[in-house]
Every structure is written in C-alpha cells, then in structure tokens.
Design a protein around this motif. Structure first.
Motif, PDB file in Angstrom:
ATOM      1  N   CYS A 189       0.877  -1.701  -0.165  1.00 49.42           N
ATOM      2  CA  CYS A 189      -0.236   0.035   0.152  1.00 49.42           C
ATOM      3  C   CYS A 189       0.975   1.181  -0.115  1.00 49.42           C
ATOM      4  CB  CYS A 189      -0.832  -0.325   1.633  1.00 49.42           C
ATOM      5  SG  CYS A 189      -2.593   1.264   0.615  1.00 49.42           S
ATOM      6  N   SER A 190       1.888   1.449   1.218  1.00 49.03           N
ATOM      7  CA  SER A 190       2.382   2.441   0.806  1.00 49.03           C
ATOM      8  C   SER A 190       3.485   2.581   0.141  1.00 49.03           C
ATOM      9  CB  SER A 190       3.023   2.702   2.534  1.00 49.03           C
ATOM     10  OG  SER A 190       4.062   1.640   3.059  1.00 49.03           O
ATOM     11  N   LYS A 191       3.932   1.311  -0.439  1.00 51.80           N
ATOM     12  CA  LYS A 191       5.188   1.648  -1.110  1.00 51.80           C
ATOM     13  C   LYS A 191       5.491   1.424  -2.561  1.00 51.80           C
ATOM     14  CE  LYS A 191       9.131  -1.142   0.230  1.00 51.80           C
ATOM     15  NZ  LYS A 191      10.274  -2.211   0.516  1.00 51.80           N
ATOM     16  N   SER A 192       4.313   1.259  -2.818  1.00 51.62           N
ATOM     17  CA  SER A 192       3.625   1.523  -4.422  1.00 51.62           C
ATOM     18  C   SER A 192       3.235   2.432  -4.566  1.00 51.62           C
ATOM     19  CB  SER A 192       2.445   1.039  -4.638  1.00 51.62           C
ATOM     20  OG  SER A 192       1.055   0.646  -4.161  1.00 51.62           O
ATOM     21  N   PHE A 193       2.444   3.506  -3.577  1.00 53.49           N
ATOM     22  CA  PHE A 193       2.116   4.444  -3.608  1.00 53.49           C
ATOM     23  C   PHE A 193       3.454   5.749  -3.690  1.00 53.49           C
ATOM     24  CE2 PHE A 193       1.535   8.556  -1.316  1.00 53.49           C
ATOM     25  CZ  PHE A 193       1.094   9.536  -2.356  1.00 53.49           C
ATOM     26  N   PHE A 194       4.541   5.845  -3.093  1.00 50.17           N
ATOM     27  CA  PHE A 194       5.641   6.067  -2.927  1.00 50.17           C
ATOM     28  C   PHE A 194       6.007   6.015  -4.877  1.00 50.17           C
ATOM     29  CE2 PHE A 194       9.818   7.461  -0.711  1.00 50.17           C
ATOM     30  CZ  PHE A 194       9.187   8.373  -1.050  1.00 50.17           C
ATOM     31  N   GLY A 195       5.646   4.133  -4.479  1.00 45.16           N
ATOM     32  CA  GLY A 195       6.728   4.736  -5.967  1.00 45.16           C
ATOM     33  C   GLY A 195       6.734   5.307  -7.238  1.00 45.16           C
ATOM     34  N   HIS A 196       4.893   5.372  -6.739  1.00 46.66           N
ATOM     35  CA  HIS A 196       4.151   6.531  -7.733  1.00 46.66           C
ATOM     36  C   HIS A 196       4.171   7.783  -7.976  1.00 46.66           C
ATOM     37  CE1 HIS A 196       2.084   2.861  -9.315  1.00 46.66           C
ATOM     38  NE2 HIS A 196       1.574   2.100  -8.149  1.00 46.66           N
ATOM     39  N   LEU A 197       4.241   7.934  -6.537  1.00 49.34           N
ATOM     40  CA  LEU A 197       4.433   9.990  -6.491  1.00 49.34           C
ATOM     41  C   LEU A 197       6.023   9.881  -6.881  1.00 49.34           C
ATOM     42  CD1 LEU A 197       4.217  12.488  -5.259  1.00 49.34           C
ATOM     43  CD2 LEU A 197       5.140  11.366  -2.544  1.00 49.34           C
ATOM     44  N   ASN A 198       7.138   9.644  -6.894  1.00 41.31           N
ATOM     45  CA  ASN A 198       8.095   9.514  -7.340  1.00 41.31           C
ATOM     46  C   ASN A 198       8.420   9.021  -8.718  1.00 41.31           C
ATOM     47  OD1 ASN A 198       9.247  10.982  -4.888  1.00 41.31           O
ATOM     48  ND2 ASN A 198       8.368   9.112  -4.098  1.00 41.31           N
ATOM     49  N   ALA A 199       7.804   8.130  -9.390  1.00 36.26           N
ATOM     50  CA  ALA A 199       8.225   8.001 -10.653  1.00 36.26           C
ATOM     51  C   ALA A 199       9.037   8.871 -11.483  1.00 36.26           C
ATOM     52  CB  ALA A 199       7.110   7.562 -11.616  1.00 36.26           C
ATOM     53  N   PRO A 200      10.156   8.322 -12.083  1.00 35.32           N
ATOM     54  CA  PRO A 200      10.995   9.241 -13.043  1.00 35.32           C
ATOM     55  C   PRO A 200      10.920   9.033 -14.458  1.00 35.32           C
ATOM     56  CG  PRO A 200      12.066   6.761 -12.690  1.00 35.32           C
ATOM     57  CD  PRO A 200      10.878   7.170 -12.121  1.00 35.32           C
ATOM     58  N   SER A 201      10.253  10.821 -15.087  1.00 34.98           N
ATOM     59  CA  SER A 201      10.888  11.082 -16.393  1.00 34.98           C
ATOM     60  C   SER A 201      11.821  10.412 -17.311  1.00 34.98           C
ATOM     61  CB  SER A 201      10.190  12.468 -16.887  1.00 34.98           C
ATOM     62  OG  SER A 201       9.002  12.957 -15.432  1.00 34.98           O
ATOM     63  N   ASN A 202      12.058   9.035 -17.555  1.00 35.89           N
ATOM     64  CA  ASN A 202      12.955   9.336 -18.009  1.00 35.89           C
ATOM     65  C   ASN A 202      12.677   8.743 -19.860  1.00 35.89           C
ATOM     66  OD1 ASN A 202      14.149   7.506 -15.944  1.00 35.89           O
ATOM     67  ND2 ASN A 202      12.572   5.273 -15.967  1.00 35.89           N
ATOM     68  N   VAL A 203      14.221   9.716 -20.475  1.00 34.06           N
ATOM     69  CA  VAL A 203      13.824   9.361 -21.378  1.00 34.06           C
ATOM     70  C   VAL A 203      15.129   8.854 -21.838  1.00 34.06           C
ATOM     71  CG1 VAL A 203      14.737  10.987 -23.398  1.00 34.06           C
ATOM     72  CG2 VAL A 203      13.650  12.319 -21.535  1.00 34.06           C
ATOM     73  N   PHE A 204      14.447   7.888 -22.932  1.00 32.41           N
ATOM     74  CA  PHE A 204      15.284   6.306 -23.649  1.00 32.41           C
ATOM     75  C   PHE A 204      15.959   6.961 -24.914  1.00 32.41           C
ATOM     76  CE2 PHE A 204      12.446   2.352 -22.043  1.00 32.41           C
ATOM     77  CZ  PHE A 204      12.469   2.801 -20.689  1.00 32.41           C
ATOM     78  N   GLU A 205      17.151   6.683 -24.775  1.00 29.72           N
ATOM     79  CA  GLU A 205      18.144   6.451 -25.720  1.00 29.72           C
ATOM     80  C   GLU A 205      18.485   4.673 -26.453  1.00 29.72           C
ATOM     81  OE1 GLU A 205      21.636   7.914 -24.006  1.00 29.72           O
ATOM     82  OE2 GLU A 205      21.498  10.001 -23.502  1.00 29.72           O
ATOM     83  N   ALA A 206      18.263   3.957 -26.092  1.00 33.96           N
ATOM     84  CA  ALA A 206      18.257   2.372 -26.367  1.00 33.96           C
ATOM     85  C   ALA A 206      17.798   1.318 -25.651  1.00 33.96           C
ATOM     86  CB  ALA A 206      19.774   2.368 -26.518  1.00 33.96           C
ATOM     87  N   LEU A 207      17.649   0.677 -26.046  1.00 33.81           N
ATOM     88  CA  LEU A 207      17.364  -0.683 -25.322  1.00 33.81           C
ATOM     89  C   LEU A 207      18.372  -2.010 -26.320  1.00 33.81           C
ATOM     90  CD1 LEU A 207      13.223  -1.318 -25.749  1.00 33.81           C
ATOM     91  CD2 LEU A 207      14.185  -0.192 -24.207  1.00 33.81           C
ATOM     92  N   GLU A 208      18.788  -2.311 -24.758  1.00 36.21           N
ATOM     93  CA  GLU A 208      19.893  -3.332 -24.847  1.00 36.21           C
ATOM     94  C   GLU A 208      19.405  -4.614 -24.514  1.00 36.21           C
ATOM     95  OE1 GLU A 208      23.838  -0.311 -23.088  1.00 36.21           O
ATOM     96  OE2 GLU A 208      22.960  -1.823 -22.433  1.00 36.21           O
ATOM     97  N   PHE A 209      19.394  -5.681 -25.722  1.00 36.32           N
ATOM     98  CA  PHE A 209      19.060  -7.440 -25.281  1.00 36.32           C
ATOM     99  C   PHE A 209      20.226  -7.643 -25.260  1.00 36.32           C
ATOM    100  CE2 PHE A 209      16.501  -4.856 -28.275  1.00 36.32           C
ATOM    101  CZ  PHE A 209      14.898  -5.207 -27.833  1.00 36.32           C
ATOM    102  N   TRP A 210      20.220  -8.307 -23.904  1.00 36.55           N
ATOM    103  CA  TRP A 210      21.403  -9.716 -23.358  1.00 36.55           C
ATOM    104  C   TRP A 210      20.426 -10.578 -23.864  1.00 36.55           C
ATOM    105  CZ3 TRP A 210      25.838  -7.519 -22.530  1.00 36.55           C
ATOM    106  CH2 TRP A 210      25.979  -6.352 -22.054  1.00 36.55           C
TER     107      TRP A 210
END
Length: 464
Positions: free
Chosen positions: A253-274
C-alpha cells in the motif's frame, strides 16, 4: 520654376527604376499598397498529407528485413534478439497509427551509408547503424495513456520526430548486447505526481519518506484527489479500493504509492538485448542522465523500491501477481544495473502496443476511469485474448476518447473546430489586408501630380 515638371518626371523615373530592381517589392512600391503575408499555416493541410497504411507497413517491413539480414550473420541469438527489438518498434509505431493516423506526416526507411546523415539525432550520431526508421508527426508531440490496471504512473511521449535504429549486432550477446538505438521516446511522470511531490518536499523537508507521504495522501485523497479527476488516485485505488477476495500485503500500500509519487520521467536512448542464460533474451533500457536533483532523487527512490522487490522471492511473486506490467517496467529500467535479469521483451512489446478495447465500468469509482476495461479477455473456453495497454490521444484532444467507438466523433469534432478556426482566421486576415491596402493606380497618381506642377509653373510664368 519651369524646371519643376522635369524634375518631377526625373524623380518618378528614378523611383520606377529602383522599384524594378526590388523584385517582389516592386508591386507594392508601384501600387502604393502593402499586403501582409499569411500569418498561420493551415492546420487542415495535414489531413490531406497523411501517410498511407501500406506505405507505413512497407517502411516497417524494410526495416525488419534489413535488421534480420544483419542479425542472421551473427547467429540465432542475434536473430531472436532482433525479432524482439523489431516487435517493440512496430508496437509503438503501428499503435499510434491505429489510433491516430492523422498525426503522421512522413515515414522514412534508411539503411547503409545514408544512416550517418539521417540519424544525427541519435546519441551515436548514426555511426554503426545498420538501418533505421524515422517517423515525422504533424503535432509537436503525441501522448499515450497507460491503462490504469497496469499500475504504471507515467505517460508515453513521442516527439515530433522519432527514430529507431539497429546498431551492428555483436557475435556474443552474453558479452555485448544487440542495441536498438532511439531518439524521441520518453516517459514523463503524471503532472499531478510531480506537483504533489514538490508540495510534500516543501512541507515535510527532511521528514519526506514513504510513511509521511502516504499518511498525507490518505488524509486528503477523498477531498483533493477525486477518482474522476486524478489518475494517481485511480492507479492506487485499482489495488486497494476494489472488491476482491485476494488483497496484496500491507507493505504494498505505502510502498507502491511512494513509487508512483516518485516515478522518474525517463528519456530512452536505447534498448539493449542481452542473453541472460537460463532467463533467455532480456531487455534493459539505456536512459539519458537526469536533468535536475529532483529527477535524480526520483530515480534513486524508484531503483531502491525495485531492488527491494527483486531481493525477496515472496515480494517478487506478489509483484508478478498484482502488478506484472509495472514490475516488468521496473526491471526494464533498473534490474540489470543491480545484478538481476532485465525485463521480458514480450511483455514490453505488449505494454507498448495499442489497446483495441477500453472504456469505463458501469458503477463505482471505476465508472470515471476510461481505461478500466483495458484488460486481457477470457473466452468461454478459458482462452486468453491479449491486447496492448496504450491508448493514444488524438492530436488536439486533451484526453483519450471514452471508448473506441467515441474516437471517430472526437476526431470529427476536432476537425470541425480546426476548420472553424481556420475560417475565422482567414476572414480576419482578409479584413486586415483590406484595411491595410491603399490601392491607388500609380500612373493616374503620377499624371495628376505632373498636371498640378505644370499648372503651377504656368501660373508663375504668367505672373512674372
């Protein structure tokens, strides 16, 4: 005095010669009028220059073929990785087209030496690129909303020009990844999350934590974060404000809310397939560095939450059951850097694919959520019919349509509004042109002035 007409005609001739040298300015000088240029490009012009579905598919197929040929030279691993990379690319591009074809301006397929020139927007500058596909949109950005029950508190944003490019595949994917480079794809956090985060940090200071932030949200959610207005509230409520026999444990409950509150605004430069060994091909994101301290803190908090889940088998099973898409998205951004396998690429492709069914529930707070019915469906025989989790917003609209059936009427209303605006703008432009134009025939004006001066000269001679 008798030289006045000659002087006048000499000046007039000089003006005419000067006007002739001014090219496009000459008509205005010769007619003594000024007509301002058009102020705005017509937004309806885009409707007549849409990319055809066949053209889009041909460009994607050419991209797929070029990548497959390059990957095949390096073996089965690279071929499998490329198929995953292509499916993610196609999911995004085809998804936008299925929901908002009017957004497309131009699609380009590029390969070989041309990539260096055409792919300068990439971090690599186009160096080492086998092939690429570039999509040009009419609007400055295209936004997608993630279905609420995926429990991912970001939007998907495509810039006006988006590029996906395959770097030359390596021979061994355990030593180096197959890289799908990209530009123009980002995941901005929900605007309300950013505003609430800023408010709480200012209010709580050093006491800003999972417990204090969640306590504040619980206190104000029924007054300040109503379900009909708040995507953040709906995401949280999708786990904890639903009738269900199975509930997630209290820590979620609390951890998921804190994750949503602090969701980063990521800018993707690449996807790497390993090649992750027993886990098979996994994918991880390569992101641009955070632009400020707040964003850096969001990344640190998000990473710590994901790592906490990854380190405990029980927590991983809980995450896989209650927020599978969000957990996999977290692995995409965090897992490999912390020594864990990356995300499952098929789930990433599914997340980035366009939904074909969505809409609100019939009752409860879910009736305010237009994405609530965006889930996989089960047939009478128990077969699961999967669908994507993205709903793209029509250009010019502020939100997704309520249901797929409402998309056509929404686009029609926007088109009518645009035509109405263009008509008003055109009328205003014509009125301004009319008001600012003084059209006096130049030859008549010259003759009148010459006659006046000639009469004045005769009168002066007569009086003398």
């Amino acid at each position: 005095s008798s030289d006045l007409p000659a002087l006048f005609f000499g000046a007039a001739a000089a003006i005419c010669c000067f006007s002739a040298k001014m090219g496009q300015c000459a008509p205005y000088l010769l007619t003594c009028s000024f007509r301002p240029p058009e102020e705005d490009a017509r937004s309806t012009a885009a409707a007549s220059h849409q990319v055809s579905k066949d053209h889009l598919h041909r460009a994607l197929e050419a991209f797929h073929s070029a990548g497959a040929a390059a990957a095949a030279r390096e073996g089965q691993q690279s071929t499998e990785a490329w198929e995953h990379a292509y499916r993610i690319t196609a999911a995004l591009v085809k998804g936008v087209y299925s929901h908002a074809p009017e957004a497309f301006k131009r699609v380009e397929f590029v390969e070989g030496a041309a990539c260096k020139q055409k792919c300068e927007c990439l971090q690599s500058g186009g160096n080492g690129v086998v092939a690429a596909i570039k999509v040009h949109f009419w609007p400055p950005e295209v936004l997608g909303e993630v279905a609420t029950r995926s429990r991912i508190s970001v939007q998907v944003r495509l810039e006006q020009v988006v590029c996906f490019a395959l770097q030359w595949p390596p021979a061994d994917l355990t030593a180096a990844p197959l890289v799908l480079e990209m530009a123009g794809l980002s995941f901005p956090c929900l605007p309300e999350s950013k505003m609430l985060r800023k408010k709480l940090k200012a209010m709580l200071g050093d006491d800003y934590s999972i417990e204090t932030a969640y306590a504040y949200f619980e206190k104000v959610k029924v007054t300040e974060y109503l379900a009909q207005d708040s995507k953040l509230r709906r995401i949280h409520a999708s786990l904890f404000e639903v009738a269900s026999l199975v509930k997630p444990p209290a820590w979620v409950c609390s951890k998921s809310f804190f994750g949503h509150l602090n969701a980063p605004s990521n800018v993707f430069e690449a996807l790497e397939f390993w090649d992750e060994g027993p886990e098979g091909i996994r994918v991880t994101s390569r992101k641009a560095p955070p632009p400020d301290e707040d964003e850096a803190q969001c990344i640190a908090i998000s990473d710590s939450i994901v790592v906490d889940i990854l380190t405990t088998e029980v927590d991983k099973r809980v995450a896989h059951k209650f927020f599978k898409s969000a957990y996999n998205f977290g692995c995409l951004n965090t897992a490999r850097a912390n020594g864990y396998p990356g995300a499952q690429p098929d789930l990433v492709a599914k997340l980035f694919s366009a939904a074909h069914e969505w809409g609100p529930a019939d009752r409860g707070w879910q009736s305010y959520d237009n994405t609530w019915n965006c889930t996989d469906a089960k047939s009478g025989f128990g077969k699961v019919e999967e669908q994507g989790r993205l709903i793209w917003i029509s250009p010019g609209a502020s939100a997704i349509p309520r249901t797929p059936a409402d998309r056509a009427s929404q686009v029609s209303s926007l088109a009518n509004l645009a035509r109405s605006g263009d008509s008003s703008s055109e009328k205003g432009t014509k009125m301004r042109q009319k008001d600012s134009s003084i059209s006096i025939p130049p030859l008549s004006l010259l003759l009148i002035v010459a006659m006046i001066l000639l009469v004045m000269s005769w009168l002066q001679s007569y009086s003398a």
